[in-house]
Design a protein around this motif. Structure first.
Motif, PDB file in Angstrom:
ATOM      1  N   ARG A 461       3.811   4.041   3.468  1.00  0.00           N
ATOM      2  CA  ARG A 461       4.380   4.174   2.138  1.00  0.00           C
ATOM      3  C   ARG A 461       5.884   4.371   2.203  1.00  0.00           C
ATOM      4  NH1 ARG A 461       0.415   2.257   1.125  1.00  0.00           N
ATOM      5  NH2 ARG A 461      -1.310   2.901  -0.225  1.00  0.00           N
ATOM      6  N   ASP A 560       1.305  -2.418  -4.933  1.00  0.00           N
ATOM      7  CA  ASP A 560       0.549  -1.222  -5.304  1.00  0.00           C
ATOM      8  C   ASP A 560       1.091  -0.681  -6.623  1.00  0.00           C
ATOM      9  OD1 ASP A 560      -1.178   0.905  -5.234  1.00  0.00           O
ATOM     10  OD2 ASP A 560      -0.096   2.035  -3.715  1.00  0.00           O
ATOM     11  N   ARG A 577       4.278   1.475  -6.708  1.00  0.00           N
ATOM     12  CA  ARG A 577       4.351   2.267  -5.486  1.00  0.00           C
ATOM     13  C   ARG A 577       4.835   1.461  -4.277  1.00  0.00           C
ATOM     14  NH1 ARG A 577       5.028   7.150  -7.278  1.00  0.00           N
ATOM     15  NH2 ARG A 577       3.249   8.043  -8.380  1.00  0.00           N
ATOM     16  N   LEU A 578       4.691   0.146  -4.309  1.00  0.00           N
ATOM     17  CA  LEU A 578       5.166  -0.671  -3.196  1.00  0.00           C
ATOM     18  C   LEU A 578       5.382  -2.096  -3.694  1.00  0.00           C
ATOM     19  CD1 LEU A 578       5.836  -0.161  -0.193  1.00  0.00           C
ATOM     20  CD2 LEU A 578       3.598  -1.126   0.370  1.00  0.00           C
TER      21      LEU A 578
END
Length: 840
Positions: A461, A560, A577-578
């Protein structure tokens, strides 16, 4: 061929509670067996060697997580006194320690699923031990169903399911009336305390910082001479509490899936002689999958990470929620396995009472794309015909199959194509596997594609959602997880067709292309200059974290997304998130199947407005006005009705009455009489309103449509011929006249048809008329000569025999010119006055 290794069960089982059940386990190990034993009793360590001594071939032991696989294999090998990879070995994604001498092989459920696809008969394997089946992961549930089928073909295959709970009967039934062996383990005295914090444990971003401070404070104050085990929901929470405890001088160690194997082993190995007490801060890993020796104190945050699916946004991910009571009990029990223990719950006792009894099975809420392909490759498309503890939700399975068809991985029946069969065996998810193969071809560089897929398919992450920055960090050999990422990238590059040759490394552009290939529907475009919000091609809006370097990119490929609220989501309801940057050219190239050009028409200010649009999914690329044509009107009107509701039509008294009649008939007779509530009529606009809409000119209004005439298109033939008999427009009354019947609204399920009529016109009418073939009584509103209500009744006989006399006393003085006979039964029904009745 090496000699068959026999395990010394006395040595392996020394001090383990489960070893006391050795005779019962050996006697029951015939075909299928379910073992229930609480965490910490030693079932993972003892049962696989016991089974290996009973069968000639290899024993496979599944553990739900890679860290648990390695830990179980190392522990059994250590107690056996043999090297890892000898009689005891393990296999996880990207790592394998086995040999010809291996009798017990630990592996994850995902590895075993793919092995089953390649070798459904499991040649050389004589037993499978499925551990921690109570966790109800999707892979474990699928394995149970598949192995039940394998047993039907191989009666020599022993299947053992092990659970930390006592709900063994459904599992035993699925495996074919398996024998259940319960291994009780009375706890040593366990003191349970509650230490809630004033304030919330969770907010829109997850676990609150004040609560993590509270966890560290309580833990630091409660630690004694024994090791402590702290349960938190996520790796991020674990790392933060470890940092806070180390600031207080405590020997705190993290335990979660992102750590290297060496750091994980350090946390679970137990304290050596002379070492100070340790505090192990763990995710749910240590709840049942792993045993941390020496623990006498448990600190439980009472939170879990569970899979949740947001169908509206087509997102599935882990969210932090309150744990179940079963989890809370298992965590607390960890403190009293080896002696008197103490558990501190960082929530109120009332919160414990409100917890759900057990966490829901993952199959009920997971993204089923990967599972659907596995099921198709197994020969049970959609799960049809496969015995499962919980059937997959039909809607989620249908969505998963639709995705697989779009990716050309299954045919119309859900059976895998040639490409689908290949991808089903690859050690990554379906979308990532497709991106790996397509990316290697698109970039002409399998290594570059493999590096991206290795990063997004593992638990790596970046705080700013920046995938290129994450990749740069992983190239630093000192970075956490870098060695694991490098091994996985090398393996995936080999799978994708590259040798171990030169490594170019994935560029920022390569990262965006590969991520976009995995999910073209998550290609996204910034909603405005300077905005953090992006519109995905799927129609979802989501925001990048504040300060992310990706904010410089108009186009990004999202990997994500998670639900979120407040500032973090910038009002979109979701946070990215990504992701990786894309150029517009790359976005349009990869997303080419989503490109559409169409006319869009809508009603604005009562007029039809038309625009020519070019879109990438939901992302508008160009939009220009155009003159309305006759064909545009119907589409615009339908969209307007769906948005504004049926009130946009002119519901005349005739139309409303017909709708009420049809609603009453549908309610009491059902098919073929149609439903006419708002939802039903909107669903069937094409059946009853489309001909009128198709004839409309661009300057026409919905208010000009004959709604009653349109509704008549829904009348069922030949039954429609009886509508006036079953639900007439008017009712004949004894006076010789007729009265209009007012039918209840379509959404009034309890309403009755109403007839408002002067009281004198129904003298002598004893039986209340009934409609719909005698099923529904008429509700009479009996009126005064001035047509004001005097009584409301659906039982005329009772009215004449009772309340009528009170009405008569009050009304005959007020309306003396009208008849108010003492006996309404014999009086002639009339609409006339006394004088007109007398002929005057």
């Amino acid at each position: 061929m090496p000699a068959r290794h026999v395990f010394d069960l006395a040595r392996v089982g020394a001090g383990l509670t489960v070893s006391a059940a050795q005779a019962r386990l050996e006697a029951a190990a015939d075909g299928a067996l379910v073992v229930t034993a609480p965490p910490g009793t030693g079932k993972t360590t003892f049962v696989p060697p016991l089974v290996a001594n009973l069968v000639p071939g290899r024993v496979l032991l599944t553990q739900p997580r890679r860290v648990a696989v390695r830990a179980a294999a190392r522990r059994i090998a250590q107690l056996d006194g043999s090297p890892l990879g000898g009689p005891v070995g393990f296999t996880v994604r990207g790592e394998r320690e086995v040999s010809d001498a291996t009798r017990v092989e630990a592996l994850t459920p995902g590895v075993l699923l793919r092995r089953l696809l390649a070798d459904p008969a499991l040649e050389g394997v004589d037993a499978v031990v499925l551990d921690e089946v109570h966790e109800r992961s999707l892979d474990s549930d699928l394995l149970l169903g598949m192995l039940a089928e394998v047993r039907a073909l191989r009666d020599d295959l022993l299947v053992v399911a092990m659970s930390a709970t006592v709900d063994a009967e459904p599992i035993a039934a699925l495996l074919g009336d398996a024998t259940v062996v319960d291994v009780p383990s009375p706890l040593h005295p366990l003191a349970i305390e509650y230490a809630p914090m004033d304030g919330p444990r969770l907010d829109i971003r997850g676990v609150t910082r004040p609560f993590l401070q509270h966890v560290a404070d309580v833990t630091a104050a409660a630690r004694r001479e024994d090791d402590a085990l702290v349960f938190l929901p996520s790796a991020r929470d674990v790392d933060e509490v470890v940092r806070l405890l180390r600031e207080r001088g405590a020997d705190a160690l993290p335990l979660h899936g992102r750590l290297s194997a060496r750091d994980q082993d350090r946390a679970i190995r137990g304290r050596g002689a002379g070492e100070p007490p340790r505090i192990i801060v763990s995710t749910a890993l240590a709840e049942s999958s792993l045993t941390v020796p020496g623990v006498r104190l448990v600190i439980d945050a009472g939170l879990s990470r569970e899979v949740r699916r947001d169908r509206a946004r087509d997102m599935t991910g882990l969210v932090t929620v309150s744990a179940s009571r079963a989890s809370a009990d298992q965590r607390a029990g960890r403190a009293a396995r080896q002696g008197p223990g103490r558990a501190i719950r960082l929530y109120a006792q009332a919160d414990f009472a409100r917890m759900v009894p057990a966490a829901p099975p993952e199959i009920a809420s997971a993204d089923l794309v990967d599972g659907a392909l596995l099921l198709g490759a197994w020969g049970t498309p959609g799960g049809e015909g496969l015995a499962l503890l919980t059937p997959p939700p039909p809607g989620a399975m249908a969505s998963a199959l639709a995705v697989l068809r779009e990716l050309a991985l299954v045919d119309g029946d859900g059976r895998p194509t040639e490409l689908g069969r290949r991808i089903a065996t690859l050690p990554v998810g379906v979308r990532e596997a497709r991106a790996l193969l397509d990316g290697a071809a698109e970039l002409a560089d399998a290594r570059a594609a493999a590096e991206v897929v290795a990063a997004i398919s593992d638990d790596h992450r970046d705080a700013d959602a920046d995938l290129p920055r994450l990749l740069r960090g992983l190239r630093d050999d000192r970075a956490p997880g870098a060695a694991r990422w490098r091994r996985e990238a090398t393996r995936l590059a080999r799978i994708a067709g590259a040798g171990a040759g030169a490594r170019r490394g994935a560029s920022a552009g390569a990262a965006g292309i590969v991520v976009a290939l995995a999910r073209p529907d998550w290609i996204a475009r910034r909603t405005g200059e300077g905005s953090r919000s992006y519109l995905l091609a799927s129609g979802t809006r989501a925001a990048l974290p504040e300060g992310s370097a990706l904010l410089a990119s108009e186009w990004i490929a999202v990997h994500d997304v998670q639900r979120a609220d407040g500032r973090a989501a910038d009002g979109t309801g979701a946070v990215i998130r990504l992701a990786a940057p894309l150029s517009e050219e790359e976005a349009l190239h990869v997303g080419a199947p989503l490109l559409v050009a169409e006319r869009s028409a809508r009603i604005d200010g009562g007029r039809v407005r038309v625009r020519l649009e070019r879109r990438l999914g939901a992302i508008v690329l160009a939009s220009t006005p155009a003159a309305a044509e006759p064909g545009d009107v119907g589409h615009a009107m339908v969209a307007h009705l769906r948005a504004e509701g049926l009130e946009a039509l002119d519901w005349t008294e005739t139309a409303a009455a017909l709708r009420g009649r049809l609603a009453l008939l549908h309610r009491h007779l059902g098919a073929p009489w149609p439903a006419v509530d708002d939802d039903a009529l909107l669903d069937r606009l094409d059946d009853w309103l489309e001909p009128d809409l198709a004839r409309m000119r661009p300057d026409a209004s919905l208010r000009g449509i004959d709604v009653a005439g349109a509704l008549r298109r829904l009348l069922p033939w030949p039954e429609a011929a009886r509508i006036d008999e079953l639900a007439p427009e008017r009712l004949a009354v004894p006076s010789g006249s007729t009265a209009r019947i007012a039918y209840p609204a379509a959404d009034d399920a309890a309403g009755l048809p109403v007839v408002a009529v002067k009281l004198q016109e129904v003298f002598g009418l004893a039986r209340t008329p009934r409609l719909v073939g005698g099923r529904v009584p008429v509700l009479f509103h009996l009126l005064s000569p001035a047509r004001r209500p005097l009584a409301v009744t659906a039982d005329l006989e009772s009215f004449w025999n009772g309340p009528y006399q009170d009405v008569r006393k009050e009304m005959r003085g007020r309306y003396p010119r009208h008849p108010w006979p003492e006996d309404p039964w014999t009086a002639p029904a009339t609409a006339k006055t006394n004088r007109r009745l007398a002929g005057g």
